[in-house]
Design an enzyme around this catalytic site. Sequence first.
Site: not given
Ligand code: NAP
Length: 467
Positions: A228, A265
């Site tokens: 998602e 989200c």
């Molecule tokens: P994220 O960067 O997507 O990280 C979510 C999870 O995925 C973390 O455990 C992260 O680990 C891991 N991850 C990141 N890059 C990866 C990769 N290449 N391969 C495998 N796993 C990976 O999201 P976030 O830290 O929660 O927030 C960053 C951004 O995500 C926000 O600014 C927003 O834009 C978006 N977001 C969207 C939603 C939604 O509901 N649509 C919700 C939350 C966030 P690490 O922590 O070790 O990087």
Amino acid sequence: MSEFPQVDTAVTAAVAAFGPYRETDPLTRAALLDAIADGIDGLGEDLAATVHRETNLPLARARSERDRTTNQLRMFARLLEGPDWNRPRIAIGDPGREPLPRPDLRLRHIPLGPVAVFGASNFPLAFSAAGGDTAAALAAGAPVVVKAHEAHPETSRLVGGVITEALHALGLPAGVFTLLFGPGRTLGQALVAHPGIKAVAFTGSRAAGLAIAATAAARPVPIPVYAEMSSVNPVFLLPGALADAPEDLARGFAASAVLGSGQFCTNPGLVFARNGSGLDEFVKTAAAAISETAAQPMLTDGIRAAYEAGRDRLGEIPGVELLARGTGEPAPALYRVDAATFLAEPALRDEVFGATSLIVTVEDEAETHRLLDVLEGQLTATIHTGQSDLDEAARLIPRLELLAGRIVHGGWPTGVEVGHATVHGGPFPATSDARSTSVGTLAIDRFLRPVAYQDLPADLLPKELRP
Ligand code: NAP
């Protein structure tokens, strides 16, 4: 073998636990989910305080999210008490059918195998260690390996401890649940690539969701990824609705847009408002509400930095007008643009994760439909109608069905009701698989697959399929 021994250990234990766990009576799994819910309740204020400390979310939100989490665990437990969770079907055979006998076919669903769950930053309880993905997988009979989100490690540890204790108390294998910590790009990727993992559930950014999906698809044995990712949740204000109650609409919209610093989200990032009676009042009232809103701390420094950059980038696009900015930083913001600019500039459709929204002014129904042509898949689409809008709304809804997983009328997309008819999903990039939901009891389907039994003697059939 991966380069992470903890991944190997966790997945090996999950694979070993899968056999006995999937054979458990559904009532045993219901008891497990109830025990986890009771254990989370038992953590009391310690848990709420930990969530608050790690995520900046207010205590009241931590408590309400805890209740949502235990409610959804118990909802899956009640599902397991009836026959619906694995949806058996029986087509009785007919040996006398001409020209050929009809075989006896009986179908049920079985769990896929160990599931990797990525905890979400914005739901430290409801979409984390014991969140909806874990609850659905455990209900299905699938062991779970959670990659904890680094934004709330202690919260994950507390909840993970409850799950481990519940498994122990019920005499179930410890390998049914493991919590892992480490970087997503390396350890998370190794988990997705591990041959013992049979499905992945993820909530987060589009970039991470796509990276996980790419790894899953490139495995020698590819597996499904339920990611998602990104949604701007368009709201359509039809002319009658705007003419009837523009100020009420504006106050409702602004409250939804800034809720939880916009870190949902389902945050309403886009509003399509019809030029005409009520538009000016709507814009004025919404702008006033946003400018009076003080900045709230965000979940992490990274999310805050991404928010501020995304918000400011939006304001620099030619034709975009800043209507309002809240006080402090990270300030909420409201922008306006006309439909022609929106159609011409793809960057205006990107998610800004946080409390920034864009009002798009629209001339008529035909223009609304042209705007719909350029939108990407969404979790939600919201429509507000007045009495005079019903014909137009009837033409709009079939378009919205193709756009989003949930159509809201007369309300706002934030505040997801967790139930048996909930859909929290939608076409890409809202999710990687529009056939599924990650919230509500239907979420169990992501971790099940159908098996048909043809002409098996009664004694060899699974219990629920016997005559
Ligand atoms: P994220 O960067 O997507 O990280 C979510 C999870 O995925 C973390 O455990 C992260 O680990 C891991 N991850 C990141 N890059 C990866 C990769 N290449 N391969 C495998 N796993 C990976 O999201 P976030 O830290 O929660 O927030 C960053 C951004 O995500 C926000 O600014 C927003 O834009 C978006 N977001 C969207 C939603 C939604 O509901 N649509 C919700 C939350 C966030 P690490 O922590 O070790 O990087």
